[in-house]
Scaffold this active site. Structure first.
Site, PDB file in Angstrom:
ATOM      1  NE  ARG A 193      -4.528   1.488   1.832  1.00  0.00           N
ATOM      2  CZ  ARG A 193      -4.387   2.221   0.753  1.00  0.00           C
ATOM      3  NH1 ARG A 193      -5.295   2.135  -0.204  1.00  0.00           N
ATOM      4  NH2 ARG A 193      -3.356   3.033   0.614  1.00  0.00           N
ATOM      5  CB  CYS A 246      -0.988  -0.019   1.160  1.00  0.00           C
ATOM      6  SG  CYS A 246      -0.237   0.068   2.799  1.00  0.00           S
ATOM      7  CG  ASP A 264      -5.314   5.470   2.656  1.00  0.00           C
ATOM      8  OD1 ASP A 264      -5.273   4.992   3.803  1.00  0.00           O
ATOM      9  OD2 ASP A 264      -4.407   6.167   2.171  1.00  0.00           O
TER      10      ASP A 264
HETATM   11  P1  4NP Z   1      -1.775   2.904   4.072  1.00  0.00           P
HETATM   12  O1  4NP Z   1      -2.390   4.285   4.599  1.00  0.00           O
HETATM   13  O2  4NP Z   1      -1.265   3.175   2.681  1.00  0.00           O
HETATM   14  O3  4NP Z   1      -2.953   1.979   4.072  1.00  0.00           O
HETATM   15  O4  4NP Z   1      -0.686   2.518   5.043  1.00  0.00           O
HETATM   16  C1  4NP Z   1      -1.652   5.484   4.607  1.00  0.00           C
HETATM   17  C2  4NP Z   1      -0.857   5.779   5.674  1.00  0.00           C
HETATM   18  C3  4NP Z   1      -0.154   6.966   5.701  1.00  0.00           C
HETATM   19  C4  4NP Z   1      -0.252   7.840   4.630  1.00  0.00           C
HETATM   20  C5  4NP Z   1      -1.038   7.520   3.539  1.00  0.00           C
HETATM   21  C6  4NP Z   1      -1.741   6.345   3.529  1.00  0.00           C
HETATM   22  N1  4NP Z   1       0.469   9.077   4.658  1.00  0.00           N
HETATM   23  O5  4NP Z   1       0.313   9.863   3.726  1.00  0.00           O
HETATM   24  O6  4NP Z   1       1.216   9.318   5.592  1.00  0.00           O
END
Ligand code: 4NP
Length: 161
Positions: free
Chosen positions: A9, A3, A119
């Site tokens: 995720r 991800c 997300d």
């Molecule tokens: P993930 O969610 O891709 O599901 O781990 C996110 C976690 C952090 C960020 C974006 C998506 N961020 O921009 O910091």
């Protein structure tokens, strides 16, 4: 399992598929990574940890790492949790990108629909439960599809013990 941040995720996806594979007697190595390095070295988001734990899975020892081109050499299948992630994987991997190994996770459940796992990063706990359910269903589909190829039979287990 890839991800963006490797804290919401994909840690759930790693934990869920690893658990199902182990329960099915499969010697699979399941890992996760993120296409950005904003959270490298951090444990999964507290709500991902909470929702995993409510479902009997401990993901607390995972630490975020960045996706690398060499992942295409190390792994047989690489799942992107969303389409923007798949494009980033392609950009990062460059010549090492292998389209035969990469797919969107939800295409295992709904082939060709190119559905994203949303997300949950910006929202409250229900989003994490929704994500868990989607990944759980997709992981079941993966076990059904690939699990028969290298299952340890009970006679193998007896020979190894
Ligand atoms: P993930 O969610 O891709 O599901 O781990 C996110 C976690 C952090 C960020 C974006 C998506 N961020 O921009 O910091």
């Amino acid at each position: 399992m890839v991800c963006l941040g490797n804290i919401c995720r994909s840690p759930l996806a790693e934990g869920i598929l690893q658990e199902k594979a182990a329960n099915a007697g499969l010697m699979w190595s399941v890992e996760s990574a993120g296409t950005n390095n904003y959270h490298t070295g951090e444990p999964p988001h507290p709500l991902s940890q909470k929702v995993a734990k409510l479902n009997g899975i401990d993901i607390s020892k995972q630490r975020a790492r960045r996706f690398t081109p060499d992942d295409f050499e190390l792994y047989d299948k690489i799942y992107a949790l969303a389409e923007d992630v798949l494009y980033e994987m392609q950009r990062i991997a460059g010549k090492k990108f292998d389209a035969s190994k990469a797919d969107l996770l939800m295409n295992e459940l709904f082939p060709g629909e190119n559905m994203d796992v949303p997300d949950p990063w910006y929202g409250p706990e229900p989003g994490y439960h929704e994500v868990f359910k989607m990944i759980d269903d997709a992981a079941d589909a993966i076990i059904s599809k690939y699990g028969k190829i290298n299952t340890i039979s009970s006679s193998d287990k007896a020979n190894n013990s």
